[in-house]
Design an enzyme around this catalytic site. Structure first.
Site, mmCIF file in Angstrom:
data_model
loop_
_atom_site.group_PDB
_atom_site.id
_atom_site.type_symbol
_atom_site.label_atom_id
_atom_site.label_comp_id
_atom_site.label_asym_id
_atom_site.label_seq_id
_atom_site.Cartn_x
_atom_site.Cartn_y
_atom_site.Cartn_z
ATOM 1 N N GLU A 321 43.408 -16.227 -9.503
ATOM 2 C CA GLU A 321 42.922 -17.104 -8.439
ATOM 3 C C GLU A 321 42.863 -16.348 -7.107
ATOM 4 O O GLU A 321 42.014 -16.630 -6.262
ATOM 5 C CB GLU A 321 43.800 -18.357 -8.314
ATOM 6 N N HIS A 350 53.059 -9.303 -33.471
ATOM 7 C CA HIS A 350 52.623 -9.913 -34.726
ATOM 8 C C HIS A 350 51.414 -10.812 -34.495
ATOM 9 O O HIS A 350 51.074 -11.616 -35.354
ATOM 10 C CB HIS A 350 53.770 -10.708 -35.349
ATOM 11 N N LYS A 454 34.856 -29.441 -9.289
ATOM 12 C CA LYS A 454 35.284 -30.749 -8.777
ATOM 13 C C LYS A 454 34.093 -31.568 -8.300
ATOM 14 O O LYS A 454 33.995 -32.766 -8.559
ATOM 15 C CB LYS A 454 36.226 -30.563 -7.582
#
Lengths: 531, 531
Positions: A321, A350, A454
């Site tokens: 960010e 793994h 938004k």
């Protein structure tokens, strides 16, 4: 380089902070002295910029804000008018938490608070979650739970599991602006749950917000239990040492003074205007080298310690960010950033380390090593070998295997996971991000791209309201295209379709008629018609 | 393209499976028909290879193994001699779990098992963790805990929190080979905890392993409660529908028949030898387009649903361990792979989506949308708008904002999170990985790179044993270089240093003398000398 030359390189570049017991090893990044020397002027500028920032310059020009998270650890450095606020707030948090722990402040219908429900998202959640996981004892004074999304099913799960203890749950609602929809929604859902049980929400609620925000106003009107300030000059992703992080950590019994002290010690170390003696500069230098100053390599963060599992998720926000920007400070289009991912070792060996070792070489690794395996002695798994020796061996082995395959890595080593070292780690990466941002000339302290999603969402919800209004007032099924036309969105048939599909799945009266595999041929009806 | 052209593209490319209620939308990947047509021959080969694999061909040539995870969902397709094993094992799991739930099988000192402790790593942990988080009810019949690492502090945390319930805890130890060190270590630590409490570990322990493995032998010698087989022809990262996943899911009360049925339905759909009608082919096509068949773009997986948080971590293993390979099947050096990361939306919008939207364009996104917001109706947050509408709006808004900024995305939509849809999602991505592997000509079913780190670790632990032997038999402090020479590792001073530094931090008798910031000047002593 042979192993002895590498050992010499290790010694030459090793950074050690005795006070913190912290080592930083960048010897497995393949830069040379000449390349470093060429970057010196950029670093000189970065050190100057950082100094100006700490003196209170407007380091976030777009938002016309100072950037003051470093002051939280050393209030003496803050502008005089802010110093007292910082000190008083910490005192206030401690006094409040002391009363919560001792029952001096208690819920109306229970002798003591037993749980904390933290409602917040992004910077208001990731720091507290990381610090909780890293530092809370196995049986903390209060159990903590997080609502960090606007997912109804996720909210229901938390509230259902807490249903028998809501009356003894302290709710912290954290939002700097007070207007973050996810947090507002979570708060309203929680409040609704309190009301359903006939409980007084306000008597359980604490606000963490800026003075003058919508939430500040709400809190005052409803008479919540307490409010703690977020400061204008602290950004969400660097707010762990503000009320955001300190309140929840204190409630969990974590020594926040030690966390602040660790960060302060690291801040001091990372002010040194000399690359080799400044661990944040060494990190920024390594990142710059790995990705050619353009983020060409992903940053894979692998702490070999279960309790640090969330560190990479925390850094994902801090790094991406801060650095992921379209424009540089001069307005040039640069599309900067560094992608961050990782979980923990040796578990990740793994999972995705197969690719790191052999596959596409599009990353560099940051290992976090913790010297102390556990509190106390270990059983032997094999003669002279413990579980912790295996963990240690896997880290060293993976570092070596990656290097031999021309994959670079950095190793940060701490003595143990304590409030002090976690505070130092946070401060180390905060400063590294700040320095790197100067090297690539971006504003690390704003997030303009967050608004686009938004806004698009807002437009969509506006369209939804119109759709519901039309459907409620029409007495026959509509074709999708027809409906789009009626809401004045003939060119937005896809959005209209998505909206009615979502409404139809959620008991909102909307029914879709026809073959769901052919959305353009669907009819849209409203419940009152169907019945 | 304008919005109506995009809508047409959406309709043209939409895949819908009515039986599963699952949609796949690849309309926001910017390939064109000509490009797709050019890939048809590669896909024809992939469909043929997948068919041969399902017929029992040796699809994992390096390990000379069949690849049979698809048979687990439809035993009728398995070679005749394997069919019964699959069916019988499922019956056996169900019978065992039924007895555990009803108390027919109970621990020696408690009326019923209350908890499950799952010890396993990689493929033996990620599937169970993902499925548990996605599907377990809020109050499952047993509570599950995981030890998925060889971190002593992490093990202590789990065991300490469980200490009062160890006597009613069922321990599942999962390791295909039975020799995975992390799992063996975890098992020994847990066993030690049982012994410390005077409890009979064997009476609480269940093995999931291959017949004839070390663990199989141990289990027989010690007389554990039960054992369930792992089949040679099922790899760790595709083992969720084998004993590995089915046992723990059943214990949690999850409907494993529905999970298997969902996977079977998806398997059927993904056998269609036509790209547009095969969702796994559409995914593989999109991945190929995004990364130019070379993994040039990261895959960012963002489910907008809290319960699917671990899906990206699950896919990280499935995709990266399968595709991240140095050599292709013809032995050419290719360094293939696709990096995968992500957490959940809309939470990630407050973390790294800033960079996705504006920063370096080194990724494509996979959104997972869930149509049903919650079980039941929602309160209104604003008139005609719920929390779930916001979640929906943020997903659509982010998809749109990314597209407008030339970032491609895929959207998978399911009606709700159920055993059936989760089974389908797993099967969808398993097949997509298999198809993509054929497109880029790599073996998706081995993991040769995992060995390198293990071997290096083994060498290191061997060195540690020698160091301890030398230190114990020497009666004066040694210089680091001297110690390295004495253990026959004069060229490995760095490794020797790391080993003694780690031992010194862990009550192993080793003491480092001198300035810790100058490792080459340290003296190494042994406790008996110091006292």
């Amino acid at each position: 380089m042979n192993t002895l030359e590498l050992w010499q390189r290790y010694l030459d570049w090793l950074y050690f902070n005795e006070d913190l017991g912290l080592y930083l090893d960048v010897s497995r990044m393949r830069f040379d002295d000449e390349w470093v020397a060429a970057l010196e002027p950029k670093f000189a500028q970065a050190f100057k910029d950082m100094d100006a920032l700490e003196q209170g310059a407007i380091a976030n020009p777009d938002e016309n804000r100072m950037v003051g998270h470093y002051w939280l650890r050393d209030p003496d450095l803050a502008p005089a008018e802010l110093k007292n606020e910082i000190v008083e707030n910490l005192d206030k948090i401690e006094a409040f938490v002391g009363k919560i722990h001792k029952g001096g402040i208690r819920p109306p219908r229970a002798p003591k608070f037993t749980d904390v429900l933290s409602v917040g998202i992004g910077g208001s959640a990731l720091g507290p979650q990381f610090v909780d996981e890293a530092l809370a004892s196995d049986f903390p004074p209060l159990a903590i739970h997080f609502i960090d999304n606007t997912d109804p099913a996720g909210i229901d799960r938390i509230l259902n599991r807490l249903k028998d203890r809501l009356s003894s749950t302290l709710v912290i609602v954290t939002s700097k602006s007070g207007g973050t929809p996810e947090t507002r929604n979570g708060m309203m859902e929680v409040k609704h749950a309190y009301e359903q049980q006939g409980l007084d929400f306000a008597a359980h609620a604490v606000a963490v917000t800026m003075l003058g925000s919508k939430m500040d106003e709400l809190e005052r009107n409803e008479g919540w239990l307490a409010e703690f300030p977020m400061f204008d000059w602290v950004g969400g992703r660097t707010s762990e040492m503000s009320s955001v992080g300190l309140l929840s950590a204190s409630l969990l019994g974590i020594d926040v003074h030690a966390m602040l002290a660790g960060a302060k010690t690291m801040d001091l170390a990372t002010r040194t205007p000399e690359i080799k003696r400044n661990p944040a500069a060494l990190l920024a230098l390594s990142w710059y080298h790995a990705g050619n100053g353009k983020g060409e390599k992903d940053m894979v963060v692998i702490p070999y310690k279960d309790s640090l599992l969330l560190f990479s998720r925390y850094l994902q926000q801090l790094v991406m960010e801060s650095l992921g920007k379209e424009k540089d400070l001069d307005g040039n289009t640069v599309h900067q950033g560094i992608a961050v991912y990782g979980n923990k070792g040796s578990t990740d060996q793994h999972a995705f380390v197969q690719q790191l070792r052999e596959g596409i070489a599009n990353f560099f690794a940051i290992f976090v090593e913790v010297l102390e395996d556990r509190n106390g002695a270990s059983i032997e798994i094999e003669p002279d070998v413990t579980s912790g020796d295996f963990l240690f061996g896997f880290l060293q082995g993976t570092r070596q295997a990656l290097y031999e395959n021309h994959r670079d890595s950095i190793t940060v080593t701490i003595a143990k996971v304590t409030p002090r070292t976690v505070g130092a780690l946070i401060a180390l990466f905060e400063r590294a991000v700040g320095i790197y941002a100067t090297l690539v000339n971006v504003n690390a302290y704003h997030q303009p791209g967050v608004e686009a999603g938004k806004k698009a969402a807002g437009t969509l919800l506006g369209l939804q309201r119109k759709i519901l209004a039309v459907l409620k007032s029409t007495n026959q099924p509509l074709e999708l295209a027809e409906l789009a036309e009626k809401v004045g969105a003939s060119d937005q048939v896809e959005q209209v379709y998505k909206i009615v599909r979502h409404l139809a799945a959620n008991q909102r009266g909307v029914v879709l008629l026809g073959d769901h595999g052919k959305p353009d041929q669907l009819g849209v009806s409203y419940k009152s018609l169907v019945n």
